[in-house]
Write a protein that holds these residues in place. Structure first.
Motif, PDB file in Angstrom:
ATOM      1  N   LEU A  63      58.079  25.373  34.064  1.00  0.00           N
ATOM      2  CA  LEU A  63      58.503  24.518  35.176  1.00  0.00           C
ATOM      3  C   LEU A  63      57.317  24.139  36.054  1.00  0.00           C
ATOM      4  O   LEU A  63      56.385  24.926  36.242  1.00  0.00           O
ATOM      5  N   PRO A  64      57.348  22.942  36.625  1.00  0.00           N
ATOM      6  CA  PRO A  64      56.196  22.439  37.390  1.00  0.00           C
ATOM      7  C   PRO A  64      55.845  23.256  38.628  1.00  0.00           C
ATOM      8  O   PRO A  64      54.714  23.221  39.088  1.00  0.00           O
ATOM      9  N   ASP A  65      56.783  24.007  39.187  1.00  0.00           N
ATOM     10  CA  ASP A  65      56.498  24.776  40.399  1.00  0.00           C
ATOM     11  C   ASP A  65      55.971  26.181  40.121  1.00  0.00           C
ATOM     12  O   ASP A  65      55.730  26.950  41.057  1.00  0.00           O
ATOM     13  N   MET A  66      55.802  26.521  38.867  1.00  0.00           N
ATOM     14  CA  MET A  66      55.353  27.862  38.509  1.00  0.00           C
ATOM     15  C   MET A  66      53.842  27.899  38.319  1.00  0.00           C
ATOM     16  O   MET A  66      53.236  26.957  37.809  1.00  0.00           O
ATOM     17  N   PHE A  67      53.230  29.018  38.721  1.00  0.00           N
ATOM     18  CA  PHE A  67      51.820  29.244  38.433  1.00  0.00           C
ATOM     19  C   PHE A  67      51.697  29.689  36.979  1.00  0.00           C
ATOM     20  O   PHE A  67      52.564  30.368  36.440  1.00  0.00           O
ATOM     21  N   MET A  92      42.674  36.183  17.714  1.00  0.00           N
ATOM     22  CA  MET A  92      43.265  36.539  19.000  1.00  0.00           C
ATOM     23  C   MET A  92      44.613  35.846  19.135  1.00  0.00           C
ATOM     24  O   MET A  92      44.800  34.735  18.637  1.00  0.00           O
ATOM     25  N   ASP A  93      45.545  36.527  19.794  1.00  0.00           N
ATOM     26  CA  ASP A  93      46.834  35.900  20.067  1.00  0.00           C
ATOM     27  C   ASP A  93      46.921  35.534  21.546  1.00  0.00           C
ATOM     28  O   ASP A  93      46.056  35.910  22.333  1.00  0.00           O
ATOM     29  N   CYS A  94      47.960  34.779  21.902  1.00  0.00           N
ATOM     30  CA  CYS A  94      48.074  34.308  23.271  1.00  0.00           C
ATOM     31  C   CYS A  94      49.535  34.303  23.698  1.00  0.00           C
ATOM     32  O   CYS A  94      50.422  34.001  22.905  1.00  0.00           O
ATOM     33  N   ARG A  95      49.769  34.639  24.948  1.00  0.00           N
ATOM     34  CA  ARG A  95      51.105  34.509  25.533  1.00  0.00           C
ATOM     35  C   ARG A  95      50.958  33.883  26.917  1.00  0.00           C
ATOM     36  O   ARG A  95      49.998  34.170  27.650  1.00  0.00           O
ATOM     37  N   MET A  96      51.896  33.015  27.268  1.00  0.00           N
ATOM     38  CA  MET A  96      51.889  32.376  28.576  1.00  0.00           C
ATOM     39  C   MET A  96      52.783  33.158  29.528  1.00  0.00           C
ATOM     40  O   MET A  96      53.877  33.602  29.165  1.00  0.00           O
ATOM     41  N   ILE A  97      52.306  33.316  30.753  1.00  0.00           N
ATOM     42  CA  ILE A  97      53.030  34.090  31.763  1.00  0.00           C
ATOM     43  C   ILE A  97      53.249  33.215  32.990  1.00  0.00           C
ATOM     44  O   ILE A  97      52.306  32.971  33.764  1.00  0.00           O
ATOM     45  N   PRO A  98      54.457  32.694  33.203  1.00  0.00           N
ATOM     46  CA  PRO A  98      54.739  31.903  34.397  1.00  0.00           C
ATOM     47  C   PRO A  98      54.993  32.828  35.593  1.00  0.00           C
ATOM     48  O   PRO A  98      55.725  33.808  35.472  1.00  0.00           O
ATOM     49  N   LEU A  99      54.389  32.530  36.714  1.00  0.00           N
ATOM     50  CA  LEU A  99      54.527  33.359  37.909  1.00  0.00           C
ATOM     51  C   LEU A  99      55.058  32.506  39.061  1.00  0.00           C
ATOM     52  O   LEU A  99      54.583  31.385  39.267  1.00  0.00           O
ATOM     53  N   PRO A 100      56.009  33.015  39.832  1.00  0.00           N
ATOM     54  CA  PRO A 100      56.727  32.175  40.803  1.00  0.00           C
ATOM     55  C   PRO A 100      55.985  31.855  42.092  1.00  0.00           C
ATOM     56  O   PRO A 100      56.321  30.881  42.767  1.00  0.00           O
TER      57      PRO A 100
END
Length: 257
Positions: free
Chosen positions: A22-26, A122-130
Motif C-alpha cells: 500500500l502507498p502509505d506503508m514504509f 541470496m533470497d529477499c522478503r519485503m517488509i511493509p511497516l506502518p
C-alpha cells in the motif's frame, strides 16, 4: 485462438497472486544468504567467527543494491543478511512484491557472486511497516540480532578451537544467558565489549553530501557543486541514538550524481 485473446486470458493467471504494498506503508527489504554457513566455513574457508573479506563483500553488495535503480536511503548489513530502507515515495514496479523480491535477490546474488568468484545465492522478503516508529524498531531489532549472533558466534568458535565438538559446543551454549556467555569469554581473556564494533552492531551504508570544486569551461571561474557519495559506517551508535539516525534518512532525498 488469436494471440491477443490468448495473451489476455493468460495474463489473468500471471497476475492472480500479485501483491502490492500500500502507498502509505514504509518499505524495507531483507536479504539473506542461501546456505552461507556452508559457503563461508566449508567451501571458502573464511576465518571464523568473522572475516573482514566477507564483511567487505557484503558491504559491496549493499552498495550495489543502493545504486542499481531503487530509491534506497539506508542499507544495513550484519552477518550474511542485508536490510534496505526505501524512500517513502518509492513507486518502482508499482510496488509489486514479486518484482522487488525477484529483482533484488537477483541483483544481490550476482553482485556477491562476482566478488566471491563463484556462484552464491541470496533470497529477499519485503517488509511493509506502518509508521516511522516501526521503522526504527525494525533496525533496532536487527542490530540487537547482530549483537546476540556475535556473542554466540565468538563463544561457539572459542569452544570449537579448544577442541569441543559441534554437538557439545552447541549444547553448552543452548539456552544460556547473555551474562553467562560474556563471562565465558572473559574467563578466556576475551572482553566482548572491546571486540570490533562492526561485528557486534553491523555496518550501515548511506548517502552523504559533499562539495566538489570545478571550473566553468566558458567563464573559467571556479565553481562548487554538491554531490553525493556512499558512506560506510562501521561504528554505528546504539539504542535510541541509532534509531534516530535511521529515521533521519527518511527525510533525505537520494539524488546520485
Amino acid at each position: 485462438m488469436k494471440f491477443d485473446d490468448l495473451d489476455k486470458m493468460m495474463r489473468v493467471y500471471e497476475r492472480s497472486i500479485d501483491q502490492c504494498v500500500l502507498p502509505d506503508m514504509f518499505l524495507v527489504a531483507r536479504l539473506d544468504g542461501r546456505n552461507f554457513s556452508r559457503l563461508t566455513k566449508k567451501v571458502c574457508d573464511f576465518e571464523a567467527p568473522f572475516d573482514v573479506r566477507f564483511r567487505d563483500m557484503m558491504i559491496h553488495t549493499v552498495k550495489h543494491l543502493m545504486t542499481c535503480g531503487f530509491r534506497v536511503v539506508y542499507g544495513y548489513t550484519e552477518s550474511d543478511e542485508i536490510s534496505l530502507l526505501f524512500h517513502v515515495d518509492e513507486q518502482i514496479f508499482g510496488r509489486k512484491v514479486r518484482k522487488f523480491n525477484s529483482v533484488l535477490a537477483g541483483e544481490a546474488s550476482a553482485a556477491f557472486s562476482l566478488q566471491l568468484g563463484q556462484v552464491a545465492a541470496m533470497d529477499c522478503r519485503m517488509i511493509p511497516l506502518p509508521n516511522r516508529e516501526r521503522v526504527k524498531d525494525y533496525f533496532l531489532w536487527r542490530q540487537e540480532d547482530a549483537h546476540r549472533n556475535a556473542l554466540n558466534a565468538h563463544c561457539y568458535w572459542m569452544l570449537r578451537q579448544e577442541g569441543m565438538s559441534v554437538k557439545d559446543a552447541t549444547e553448552m551454549l543452548e539456552g544460556k544467558s547473555v551474562s553467562f556467555k560474556n563471562e565465558l569469554l572473559f574467563s578466556r581473556g576475551i572482553n566482548f565489549d572491546k571486540l570490533p564494533s562492526w561485528q557486534k552492531r553491523g555496518v550501515g551504508v548511506y548517502f552523504s553530501a559533499f562539495e566538489k570544486e570545478g571550473m566553468n569551461p566558458k567563464t573559467q571561474q571556479k565553481t562548487t557543486t554538491t554531490r553525493t557519495e556512499l558512506k560506510v559506517e562501521t561504528e554505528l551508535p546504539l539504542g535510541s541514538e541509532y534509531g534516530d539516525m535511521v529515521l533521519s534518512f527518511l527525510n533525505v532525498d537520494t539524488v546520485k550524481e
